[in-house]
Design an enzyme around this catalytic site. Structure first.
Site, PDB file in Angstrom:
ATOM      1  N   HIS B  12       0.821  -1.223   0.000  1.00  0.00           N
ATOM      2  CA  HIS B  12       0.000   0.000   0.000  1.00  0.00           C
ATOM      3  C   HIS B  12       0.854   1.272   0.000  1.00  0.00           C
ATOM      4  O   HIS B  12       0.522   2.239   0.698  1.00  0.00           O
ATOM      5  CB  HIS B  12      -1.028  -0.024   1.142  1.00  0.00           C
ATOM      6  CG  HIS B  12      -0.431  -0.155   2.523  1.00  0.00           C
ATOM      7  ND1 HIS B  12      -1.089  -0.771   3.562  1.00  0.00           N
ATOM      8  CD2 HIS B  12       0.745   0.277   3.038  1.00  0.00           C
ATOM      9  CE1 HIS B  12      -0.340  -0.715   4.652  1.00  0.00           C
ATOM     10  NE2 HIS B  12       0.765  -0.079   4.361  1.00  0.00           N
ATOM     11  N   HIS B  59      -0.735   4.618   9.888  1.00  0.00           N
ATOM     12  CA  HIS B  59       0.656   5.091   9.935  1.00  0.00           C
ATOM     13  C   HIS B  59       0.735   6.376  10.751  1.00  0.00           C
ATOM     14  O   HIS B  59       1.014   7.444  10.216  1.00  0.00           O
ATOM     15  CB  HIS B  59       1.189   5.328   8.526  1.00  0.00           C
ATOM     16  CG  HIS B  59       1.131   4.126   7.641  1.00  0.00           C
ATOM     17  ND1 HIS B  59      -0.029   3.701   7.031  1.00  0.00           N
ATOM     18  CD2 HIS B  59       2.095   3.234   7.268  1.00  0.00           C
ATOM     19  CE1 HIS B  59       0.228   2.609   6.309  1.00  0.00           C
ATOM     20  NE2 HIS B  59       1.500   2.299   6.436  1.00  0.00           N
ATOM     21  N   HIS B 197      10.696  -3.479   2.776  1.00  0.00           N
ATOM     22  CA  HIS B 197      11.071  -2.066   2.712  1.00  0.00           C
ATOM     23  C   HIS B 197      11.534  -1.599   4.074  1.00  0.00           C
ATOM     24  O   HIS B 197      11.135  -2.133   5.105  1.00  0.00           O
ATOM     25  CB  HIS B 197       9.958  -1.173   2.157  1.00  0.00           C
ATOM     26  CG  HIS B 197       8.696  -1.054   2.964  1.00  0.00           C
ATOM     27  ND1 HIS B 197       7.953  -2.140   3.400  1.00  0.00           N
ATOM     28  CD2 HIS B 197       8.007   0.044   3.398  1.00  0.00           C
ATOM     29  CE1 HIS B 197       6.874  -1.712   4.049  1.00  0.00           C
ATOM     30  NE2 HIS B 197       6.893  -0.398   4.073  1.00  0.00           N
ATOM     31  N   GLU B 244       5.059  -5.195   8.196  1.00  0.00           N
ATOM     32  CA  GLU B 244       3.656  -5.044   7.781  1.00  0.00           C
ATOM     33  C   GLU B 244       3.087  -6.339   7.203  1.00  0.00           C
ATOM     34  O   GLU B 244       1.866  -6.524   7.183  1.00  0.00           O
ATOM     35  CB  GLU B 244       3.526  -3.931   6.738  1.00  0.00           C
ATOM     36  CG  GLU B 244       3.762  -2.525   7.302  1.00  0.00           C
ATOM     37  CD  GLU B 244       3.491  -1.438   6.263  1.00  0.00           C
ATOM     38  OE1 GLU B 244       3.281  -0.296   6.665  1.00  0.00           O
ATOM     39  OE2 GLU B 244       3.504  -1.736   5.040  1.00  0.00           O
TER      40      GLU B 244
END
Ligand SMILES: [Fe+3]
Ligand SMILES: [Fe+3]
Lengths: 152, 292, 292, 152
Positions: B12, B59, B197, B244
């Protein structure tokens, strides 16, 4: 405390745990405030004055003013909070993340296009990958400081 | 009765939303990313769900350090796209499904998952980017998302985050909850975030293509083993934000082959699989599974 | 290492706080209530804890319908007494124990309890009345509570509330967490709320002395059976607000005789037991147990 | 929905579940606002005007203006929220709870001092305890209305 923190041996990485969260509480709350357009305007109009409205440490304020995200993180900041500062400056997540490596924007972008940073040598502190402390800063900045003999 | 018929998994990345909002999808950099979702947009039209149960993480948008729920389920009638600092994304408001959401909340809490129930929450890129990827660009005012969405937010920002195993078990509880709802509804469950990431420090930009793909293989074909992946492996191998991925295990655990924590039923059909590096700082992964 | 040495159980009737704040403790109505805590105040002095882990419920004070955590642990440095509509109670600010609280949060979440972590919370009568009862009247400015407090809020306002069994299991996880903390700390765990009462409708004022006392017997002597009490029994037998009693099971589950959900070790010492009707709408129950 | 609601057969009792919570959302949010002294002042100065600031139904507003807590609860209110109205009026929890029974304050208080309402006949709808619908209102009010033949 006897709880494991196995993530302490990952190079170039600060895990945002309760300890960091406590340290960074007001810094991160300041960042949250930038989710309102009017607060972004007030911050941009007089950064120091706006920062002084928050119970942040002087070091945290300096780190924000310097836009040094690594410094912000050492004082308890978390990237998802800090991203609100970058957003206020009109920066992308890529620009923010790249700024923490010492690379230029272009160098970082090119590294990503070439497949990103390699995991090799970057799993544990003490290896010799690009994220290890002995290899900072990265990119041309690193080659320069290395050539100038500033690093072993 | 309501039924989960399919699960969708996707990264996302906020820059994907920005690329869509700024009309950059045809640029060389972005073309291959969006090409990976061409199949998916058609599939969404051909398999339109009645409700999407969308697992994502906030977030530091709706939740600050003041309050950090491990699992939060949205039971509101609607959710506004959040202003994360760049201004809100120009996408339609997200309509909820209060009845089904409350039903799931009740059932899942009674199965010993200690949910937080949320009735007021702005939703950030974690929720809106997957919708944009799967539905294509939409006018914020004239258009609407194809169906109601139940947002389910997982804490992956402040350690300790829930384990992959806990997420996988939760998926099973959600499926049981959905299947005890009387109305006939076609429900999709989406797991979002990841893949590898890292957005911080000297290790920013980490990508681990090999690990990502091995993890995807396992997610699809040996989910119980995938669920056993320890937290530290995500951090070490897939970057600090690669954690995540535990959210994908909620969706995977909700598929009908899983019983008692094991894949015992007929394997789901793999309809689509896509992997690309990079989108901004991130490796993009995407999978669609249909129940057999 | 830190250790839970005792558990305290008490009702937290708001009128008790009002009676103390308005100097009515010597009135005929209130005398017998406070007399039940004479022993306890002395016991608190003789057995001063380093930290109190205080299980209570928020009464639509810190948490509205916007957000309802099933379990919320306070990791803040301090908590202000809330203004519940009558103005804040004139009692000292509640100091927290951020380090131990965060440690417990981390450990308990990793034991598959999906806590919400809270760093900003005003505390209502559910937390301050038990402190007042056990510590006596204190000046809000000149005095301080005897030690730091970790507030632990349980949702018993909006259904579904966690089951007694879930609460009992949580107590065991909390004990394990406390015992993995390196610093030597004497920790008390308090369960508050109850006993039988109903604050609504034609059945308001319900008291069930027989059921309350049988439940107390079981809590003390057969806690595993007590934990198995179904939710509906509390509502039916002890009134709609009697459901608060599930919070006592968290404290009971944290005592050292409990292992694997059963009372296997040496039974705790019953230091004090008190029961009185009424305080306002409520039956007051109070127990002190010390680990053997 | 196939989830059990076993609490539906308890007399004189509304369990605040998700359905009630949805129905009462704005009523309860209005109540929460009374936790600030300045809002209490504004409400007391002009109740109707203050209520009109909230997305409550007209029925909810009428129920609040009438201080009819049973009515408030039927429209989705929960006692812990509604207590903020009572607090604003300077009422105790005992006065609020008692007001829902039809008893006078003194009658209710005396019932509590005498050991509270008995559980006998009040476990299941259909028994004949004091909380059952056929025995409302309670106290002298009930005897009056009963004597006047208003009830079977
Ligand atoms: Fe994310
Ligand atoms: Fe209470």
């Amino acid at each position: 405390m006897a709880l494991d923190k196995p993530y302490k041996d990952v190079p170039g990485t600060i895990i945002f745990d309760a300890e960091q969260s406590r340290k960074g509480y007001w810094l991160n709350q300041f960042c949250m405030s930038l989710m309102k357009a009017e607060n972004r305007e007030r911050f941009k109009a007089d950064e120091r004055a706006y920062l002084d409205e928050w119970q942040m440490t002087e070091e945290q304020k300096q780190a924000v003013l310097a836009r040094d995200l690594n410094w912000c993180m050492r004082t308890g900041g978390n990237i998802y909070f800090l991203a609100k500062i970058g957003a206020t400056d009109g920066k992308s997540f890529q620009q923010m993340a790249g700024s923490m490596t010492g690379m230029t924007e272009e160098e970082y972008r090119n590294m990503m296009i070439a497949g990103g940073r390699s995991i090799e040598g970057n799993r544990y502190i003490g290896e010799n990958g690009s994220a290890q402390v002995q290899n900072q800063p990265q990119g041309a900045a690193g080659q320069q400081s290395s050539a100038a003999g500033q690093k072993p | 009765m309501a039924k989960i018929t399919a699960s969708v998994y996707t990264s996302h990345v906020p820059a994907i939303g920005a690329a869509m909002d700024l009309g950059k999808t045809q640029e060389d950099y972005w073309k291959p990313v969006f090409a990976g979702y061409d199949f998916s947009k058609q599939w969404m039209k051909d398999n339109k769900p009645d409700v999407i149960f969308l697992v994502f993480n906030d977030h530091a948008t709706a939740f600050s350090s003041d309050l950090i729920p491990t699992f939060a389920i949205g039971t509101a009638a609607e959710y506004q796209p959040a202003d994360e600092g760049w201004g809100p994304r120009p996408v339609p408001v997200v309509k909820g499904h209060p009845e089904l959401a409350s039903h799931i909340a009740q059932s899942v809490i009674q199965q010993d998952f200690d949910l937080t129930i949320v009735n007021k929450m702005d939703v950030d890129h974690g929720l809106t980017v997957p919708l944009s990827l799967m539905c294509g660009p939409l006018d914020p005012v004239k258009d609407a998302w194809p169906c109601p969405v139940i947002p389910f937010a997982v804490n992956v920002v402040q350690y300790p985050v829930p384990s992959g195993q806990r997420c996988f078990n939760l998926g099973q509880a959600i499926r049981k909850a959905v299947e005890s709802y009387d109305e006939d509804l076609n429900v999709h469950i989406w797991g979002t975030g990841g893949m590898s990431h890292q957005l911080q420090g000297a290790r920013a930009g980490l990508i681990n293509r090999e690990w990502d793909n091995a993890w995807l293989d396992q997610l699809i074909n040996d989910p119980a083993a995938c669920a056993a992946t320890p937290h530290i492996n995500y951090v070490r191998e897939a970057g600090s934000e690669g954690i995540e991925l535990v959210m994908w295990l909620i969706a995977r655990g909700a598929m009908s082959d899983i019983e008692g924590g094991q894949a015992t039923g007929p394997a789901p059909k793999l309809r689509h699989r896509f992997y690309h590096v990079p989108a901004s700082n991130t490796a993009v992964g995407h999978v669609i599974l249909e129940n057999s």
